[in-house]
Design an enzyme around this catalytic site. Structure first.
Site, PDB file in Angstrom:
ATOM      1  N   LYS A  39      12.728  63.984  43.627  1.00  0.00           N
ATOM      2  CA  LYS A  39      12.824  63.001  44.699  1.00  0.00           C
ATOM      3  C   LYS A  39      11.509  62.921  45.445  1.00  0.00           C
ATOM      4  O   LYS A  39      10.949  63.973  45.756  1.00  0.00           O
ATOM      5  CB  LYS A  39      13.935  63.467  45.653  1.00  0.00           C
ATOM      6  CG  LYS A  39      14.139  62.597  46.861  1.00  0.00           C
ATOM      7  CD  LYS A  39      15.183  63.229  47.750  1.00  0.00           C
ATOM      8  CE  LYS A  39      15.356  62.340  48.968  1.00  0.00           C
ATOM      9  NZ  LYS A  39      16.254  62.920  49.930  1.00  0.00           N
ATOM     10  N   LYS A  73      11.873  68.318  45.660  1.00  0.00           N
ATOM     11  CA  LYS A  73      11.909  67.290  46.703  1.00  0.00           C
ATOM     12  C   LYS A  73      10.596  67.365  47.475  1.00  0.00           C
ATOM     13  O   LYS A  73      10.243  68.409  48.036  1.00  0.00           O
ATOM     14  CB  LYS A  73      13.088  67.538  47.638  1.00  0.00           C
ATOM     15  CG  LYS A  73      13.110  66.575  48.824  1.00  0.00           C
ATOM     16  CD  LYS A  73      14.397  66.683  49.609  1.00  0.00           C
ATOM     17  CE  LYS A  73      14.377  65.778  50.834  1.00  0.00           C
ATOM     18  NZ  LYS A  73      15.637  65.828  51.571  1.00  0.00           N
TER      19      LYS A  73
HETATM   20  C1  PBG Z   1      17.840  65.148  54.361  1.00  0.00           C
HETATM   21  C2  PBG Z   1      17.703  64.064  53.360  1.00  0.00           C
HETATM   22  C3  PBG Z   1      16.709  63.084  53.373  1.00  0.00           C
HETATM   23  C4  PBG Z   1      16.991  62.226  52.329  1.00  0.00           C
HETATM   24  C5  PBG Z   1      18.128  62.707  51.690  1.00  0.00           C
HETATM   25  N1  PBG Z   1      18.552  63.857  52.337  1.00  0.00           N
HETATM   26  C6  PBG Z   1      15.604  62.854  54.323  1.00  0.00           C
HETATM   27  C7  PBG Z   1      14.645  63.921  54.584  1.00  0.00           C
HETATM   28  O1  PBG Z   1      14.500  64.887  53.842  1.00  0.00           O
HETATM   29  O2  PBG Z   1      13.990  63.812  55.613  1.00  0.00           O
HETATM   30  C8  PBG Z   1      16.184  61.007  52.010  1.00  0.00           C
HETATM   31  C9  PBG Z   1      16.872  59.918  51.299  1.00  0.00           C
HETATM   32  C10 PBG Z   1      16.175  58.615  51.319  1.00  0.00           C
HETATM   33  O3  PBG Z   1      15.087  58.429  51.897  1.00  0.00           O
HETATM   34  O4  PBG Z   1      16.731  57.692  50.718  1.00  0.00           O
HETATM   35  N2  PBG Z   1      17.965  66.414  53.965  1.00  0.00           N
END
Ligand code: PBG
Length: 325
Positions: free
Chosen positions: A248, A195
């Site tokens: 992601k 991520k």
């Molecule tokens: C938080 C989380 C995020 C997303 C999924 N879980 C945001 C972040 O890490 O700040 C993002 C999902 C999206 O933008 O569609 N742990």
């Protein structure tokens, strides 16, 4: 004289359909859902046109509709009230919390739907960070302990798969062990393995009011300049017990999806994130893109890159388009 005429296989819809290498189906999709307190609530998220946060009752109705369209899994996110946020994730462990109540309500109404749950502290954090904050730092090991408890709490409520999205070190092993110790031997883990610290999460943070209160997430989420690190992270998560791994965001990371796919023997998912949704929606609204075509081309591209599963806010729209084809 030409003996290889590649256009032969492109000359009609029938032949194109027969030789298509990648075929999207509703089984590929994970539909993210934003859940909020209340009754009868359905609020559009300002930066995500036509996407809503809903109270449990409306969410349950939505889940039934998704199931009838062929979608097999939902990924739950909750919007925590400000007064319940702290620096320890207390509300995340509340057996009567919004997440736990949502899981139960969905499994009661639609038992076959696979319920995946977000495991991270940011929606519950007074600092908007994915971990516990001490002296301006996001501390790893104390956070991992809470994430493991949170996963057990979701499993107790009936979650099929917990999805840690925090990027702390060692959390997959800790979660697997905690699930085992509590007897949840059938609960799966979908790890957000690679991520990246991405600007494309902006609209999501609007939806959950979870933007970091200070700094950014670069000490835990990955640097988008890196490729080998994604493989390292993912292989470690598989060793620690991840059933499904995730890359992601998706569209700026198709190379990573492919490399991860080649490196592991577990299913790979990709998260087509909120900013990627917003871009297509905004361009379509301006009349600059054909939305339906953009949806199918984007999702097919993500699958072609190597994603077995795609978490996408277009899950319902795409299922509708595929059912029509
Ligand atoms: C938080 C989380 C995020 C997303 C999924 N879980 C945001 C972040 O890490 O700040 C993002 C999902 C999206 O933008 O569609 N742990």
């Amino acid at each position: 004289m030409m003996i290889r005429r590649n256009r032969i296989l492109r000359q009609s819809p029938a032949i194109r359909a027969m030789v298509a290498e990648t075929v999207l189906t509703a089984n590929d999709f994970i539909a993210p859902l934003f859940i909020t307190e209340g009754n009868g609530v359905k609020e559009e998220i300002p930066s995500m046109l036509n996407y809503y946060s809903m109270s449990i009752d409306n969410t349950v109705a939505e889940v039934k509709e998704l199931w009838n369209m062929g979608i097999k899994s939902v990924l739950l996110f909750i919007k925590c009230k400000d007064e319940l946020k702290d620096n320890k994730g207390t509300e995340a462990l509340n057996p009567g919390g919004l997440m736990q109540r949502s899981i139960k309500a969905i499994k009661d109404a639609c038992p076959e739907m696979l319920v995946m749950t977000d495991v991270a502290l940011d929606p519950f954090s007074s600092y908007g960070h994915d971990g516990i904050v001490e002296n301006g730092e996001i501390v790893n090991d104390a956070t991992v302990e809470v994430l493991a408890k949170m996963s057990v709490s979701h499993a107790e409520a009936g979650a099929d798969i917990v999805a840690p999205s925090d990027m702390m070190d060692g959390r997959i092993l800790a979660i697997r062990e905690a699930l085992e110790q509590s007897g949840f031997t059938k609960t799966g883990i979908m790890s957000y393995s690679a991520k990246y610290a991405s600007c494309f999460y902006g609209p999501f943070r609007d939806a959950l009011d979870s933007a970091p209160g200070f700094g950014d997430k670069k000490t835990y989420q990955m640097d988008y300049a890196n490729r080998r690190e994604a493989i390292k992270e993912t292989l470690m998560d598989v060793e620690e017990g991840a059933d499904i791994v995730m890359v992601k965001p998706a569209m700026a990371y198709l190379d990573i999806i492919r490399e991860v796919k080649d490196a592991v023997d577990v299913p790979v998912s990709a998260y087509h994130v909120s900013g990627e949704y917003a871009m297509i929606k905004a361009a379509a609204k301006m009349g600059w893109l054909n939305e339906e075509k953009a949806i199918l081309e984007s999702l097919t591209g993500i699958k072609r890159a190597g994603a077995d599963l795609i978490a996408t806010y277009f899950a319902k729209d795409a299922a509708k388009l595929l059912n029509r084809q």
